[in-house]
Design a protein around this motif. Structure first.
Motif, PDB file in Angstrom:
ATOM      1  N   THR A 163     -23.274 -59.325  30.371  1.00 46.33           N
ATOM      2  CA  THR A 163     -23.737 -58.869  31.681  1.00 46.33           C
ATOM      3  C   THR A 163     -23.529 -57.383  31.914  1.00 46.33           C
ATOM      4  O   THR A 163     -24.204 -56.788  32.734  1.00 46.33           O
ATOM      5  CB  THR A 163     -23.002 -59.632  32.798  1.00 46.33           C
ATOM      6  N   GLY A 164     -22.586 -56.773  31.229  1.00 49.23           N
ATOM      7  CA  GLY A 164     -22.276 -55.373  31.468  1.00 49.23           C
ATOM      8  C   GLY A 164     -22.839 -54.470  30.395  1.00 49.23           C
ATOM      9  O   GLY A 164     -23.218 -54.922  29.310  1.00 49.23           O
ATOM     10  N   PRO A 165     -22.904 -53.161  30.653  1.00 47.65           N
ATOM     11  CA  PRO A 165     -23.461 -52.217  29.684  1.00 47.65           C
ATOM     12  C   PRO A 165     -22.444 -51.785  28.644  1.00 47.65           C
ATOM     13  O   PRO A 165     -21.244 -51.968  28.803  1.00 47.65           O
ATOM     14  CB  PRO A 165     -23.866 -51.032  30.563  1.00 47.65           C
ATOM     15  N   GLN A 166     -22.948 -51.181  27.572  1.00 45.48           N
ATOM     16  CA  GLN A 166     -22.136 -50.494  26.569  1.00 45.48           C
ATOM     17  C   GLN A 166     -22.591 -49.038  26.589  1.00 45.48           C
ATOM     18  O   GLN A 166     -23.753 -48.746  26.319  1.00 45.48           O
ATOM     19  CB  GLN A 166     -22.334 -51.108  25.190  1.00 45.48           C
ATOM     20  N   LEU A 167     -21.677 -48.135  26.898  1.00 48.36           N
ATOM     21  CA  LEU A 167     -22.074 -46.760  27.157  1.00 48.36           C
ATOM     22  C   LEU A 167     -21.571 -45.769  26.115  1.00 48.36           C
ATOM     23  O   LEU A 167     -20.495 -45.932  25.547  1.00 48.36           O
ATOM     24  CB  LEU A 167     -21.544 -46.320  28.534  1.00 48.36           C
ATOM     25  N   TYR A 168     -22.391 -44.740  25.881  1.00 49.96           N
ATOM     26  CA  TYR A 168     -21.930 -43.539  25.192  1.00 49.96           C
ATOM     27  C   TYR A 168     -22.393 -42.341  26.027  1.00 49.96           C
ATOM     28  O   TYR A 168     -23.308 -42.465  26.850  1.00 49.96           O
ATOM     29  CB  TYR A 168     -22.426 -43.474  23.739  1.00 49.96           C
ATOM     30  N   PHE A 169     -21.752 -41.178  25.825  1.00 53.85           N
ATOM     31  CA  PHE A 169     -21.893 -40.081  26.772  1.00 53.85           C
ATOM     32  C   PHE A 169     -22.332 -38.766  26.121  1.00 53.85           C
ATOM     33  O   PHE A 169     -22.118 -38.539  24.931  1.00 53.85           O
ATOM     34  CB  PHE A 169     -20.562 -39.838  27.501  1.00 53.85           C
ATOM     35  N   LYS A 170     -22.912 -37.907  26.976  1.00 55.66           N
ATOM     36  CA  LYS A 170     -23.198 -36.519  26.638  1.00 55.66           C
ATOM     37  C   LYS A 170     -22.670 -35.644  27.781  1.00 55.66           C
ATOM     38  O   LYS A 170     -22.670 -36.075  28.931  1.00 55.66           O
ATOM     39  CB  LYS A 170     -24.698 -36.284  26.448  1.00 55.66           C
ATOM     40  N   ILE A 171     -22.238 -34.422  27.427  1.00 57.32           N
ATOM     41  CA  ILE A 171     -21.691 -33.498  28.421  1.00 57.32           C
ATOM     42  C   ILE A 171     -22.527 -32.220  28.428  1.00 57.32           C
ATOM     43  O   ILE A 171     -22.838 -31.664  27.371  1.00 57.32           O
ATOM     44  CB  ILE A 171     -20.217 -33.141  28.111  1.00 57.32           C
ATOM     45  N   TYR A 172     -22.880 -31.751  29.638  1.00 56.78           N
ATOM     46  CA  TYR A 172     -23.659 -30.529  29.804  1.00 56.78           C
ATOM     47  C   TYR A 172     -22.885 -29.552  30.683  1.00 56.78           C
ATOM     48  O   TYR A 172     -22.209 -29.951  31.627  1.00 56.78           O
ATOM     49  CB  TYR A 172     -24.999 -30.823  30.474  1.00 56.78           C
ATOM     50  N   ARG A 173     -23.011 -28.252  30.350  1.00 60.66           N
ATOM     51  CA  ARG A 173     -22.468 -27.188  31.188  1.00 60.66           C
ATOM     52  C   ARG A 173     -23.600 -26.200  31.484  1.00 60.66           C
ATOM     53  O   ARG A 173     -24.217 -25.672  30.551  1.00 60.66           O
ATOM     54  CB  ARG A 173     -21.300 -26.482  30.508  1.00 60.66           C
ATOM     55  N   ASP A 174     -23.876 -26.008  32.760  1.00 63.80           N
ATOM     56  CA  ASP A 174     -24.956 -25.119  33.189  1.00 63.80           C
ATOM     57  C   ASP A 174     -26.279 -25.484  32.524  1.00 63.80           C
ATOM     58  O   ASP A 174     -27.057 -24.614  32.091  1.00 63.80           O
ATOM     59  CB  ASP A 174     -24.603 -23.659  32.877  1.00 63.80           C
ATOM     60  N   GLY A 175     -26.527 -26.780  32.414  1.00 66.90           N
ATOM     61  CA  GLY A 175     -27.785 -27.254  31.862  1.00 66.90           C
ATOM     62  C   GLY A 175     -27.859 -27.277  30.351  1.00 66.90           C
ATOM     63  O   GLY A 175     -28.862 -27.735  29.782  1.00 66.90           O
ATOM     64  N   GLN A 176     -26.813 -26.799  29.653  1.00 60.54           N
ATOM     65  CA  GLN A 176     -26.798 -26.755  28.200  1.00 60.54           C
ATOM     66  C   GLN A 176     -25.907 -27.854  27.632  1.00 60.54           C
ATOM     67  O   GLN A 176     -24.783 -28.051  28.100  1.00 60.54           O
ATOM     68  CB  GLN A 176     -26.302 -25.395  27.707  1.00 60.54           C
ATOM     69  N   LEU A 177     -26.413 -28.561  26.641  1.00 60.80           N
ATOM     70  CA  LEU A 177     -25.622 -29.607  25.987  1.00 60.80           C
ATOM     71  C   LEU A 177     -24.465 -28.968  25.230  1.00 60.80           C
ATOM     72  O   LEU A 177     -24.671 -28.093  24.383  1.00 60.80           O
ATOM     73  CB  LEU A 177     -26.502 -30.397  25.016  1.00 60.80           C
TER      74      LEU A 177
END
Length: 295
Positions: free
Chosen positions: A216-230
């Motif tokens: 029922t729940g998601p499995q997540l992975y993430f990305k981080i951006y600073r000032d629109g830049q990955l």
């Protein structure tokens, strides 16, 4: 003589994160006639909140003396003219029309918080009192589950032990379909609050079966951006860790990232193009060969 009541209402996520109840409403009632004069025990005064039906709310409408909306930090302030003795008990209720992230189903959710005698302080204008309540984590989790909604929160740091990083955008992906499930910005302490509902996680291949049970729940992975830049992205396999599988409706996921050197690749390519355009020195040719090997 008037009364002024100030305070805060929030909810506990996990063991150490508090979520303010944005836009919820607190109501103050005179107690029912049959309840007046009854001795209130400490257990009753600080017991967990109890749900109220629409009928129960309607039946006590004539006893309502004040109502206020909670702000972005869960704070409230309400006042009323003197209609009772300062030694008299009051009833405090909570109305939660929608969750703080405005996700999940929208419908009135009413709860009884407490019946107690507030500790009033006298000033020139009247009486001032304070009240604070933190919804226990298990109750808050159930409220989110009933609404078909999720909140994921955590601190974003550049290294273990460091302070959280403010002003970063956290982008979360559903590992089962690689779709963006939500975005959030870190606050002044580096904490993010990511909100989504069953509607977002229902896109694509979401329903899975493990050990005969439907996930029922998601499995997540993430990305981080600073000032629109990955600046950092997580390997998709991170979503396969046990603590990431089928996240509960109220979850904590702290992120420790190290800015990637990939963001410097554009500078290398720019210099390469400059070298290709001139090629005036042997040293330039050597630098071009070095950069090419790095790429």
């Amino acid at each position: 003589m008037s009364y002024l009541l100030i305070g805060n209402i929030s909810a506990l996520i996990g063991h150490d994160c508090v979520e303010p109840l944005v836009n919820a409403r607190i109501r103050v009632y005179l107690p029912a006639l049959q309840a007046r004069g009854n001795k209130q025990t400490a257990k009753d005064m600080f017991s967990d909140m109890q749900p109220l039906s629409a009928k129960e709310v309607l039946l006590k409408a004539d006893r309502l003396i004040a109502e206020a909306v909670l702000d972005s930090k869960g704070n409230f302030s309400l006042s009323w003219n003197e209609v009772h003795l300062f030694t008299e008990e009051l009833e405090l209720d909570l109305c939660l029309d929608q969750l703080p992230g405005k996700n999940g189903s929208t419908r009135p959710r009413n709860f009884h918080l407490s019946r107690l005698v507030l500790h009033w302080k006298r000033n020139n204008a009247g009486y001032v009192g304070a009240y604070a309540y933190v919804i226990p984590a298990d109750i808050w989790q159930q409220i989110y589950a009933n609404a078909g909604a999720w909140v994921v929160t955590g601190l974003v740091k550049e290294a273990p032990g460091r302070v959280g990083q403010p002003g970063l955008m956290v982008e979360a992906y559903n590992a089962l379909n690689d779709e963006v499930i939500g975005k959030a910005y870190t606050n002044e302490t580096g904490r993010y609050y990511l909100y989504f509902s069953r509607k977002e996680i229902g896109k694509g291949r979401m329903i899975t079966v493990r050990n005969g049970q439907v996930g029922t729940g998601p499995q997540l992975y993430f990305k981080i951006y600073r000032d629109g830049q990955l600046v950092w992205e997580e390997n998709k396999k991170a979503a396969e860790h046990p603590e990431r599988k089928e996240l509960s409706h109220c979850s904590q996921v702290d992120i420790v990232f190290k800015p990637s050197r990939v963001k410097k690749a554009s500078d290398w390519l720019s210099e390469l193009m400059t070298l290709k355009g001139t090629r005036k020195k042997k040293s330039d040719a050597y630098r071009l060969l070095t950069y090419s090997s790095l790429l």
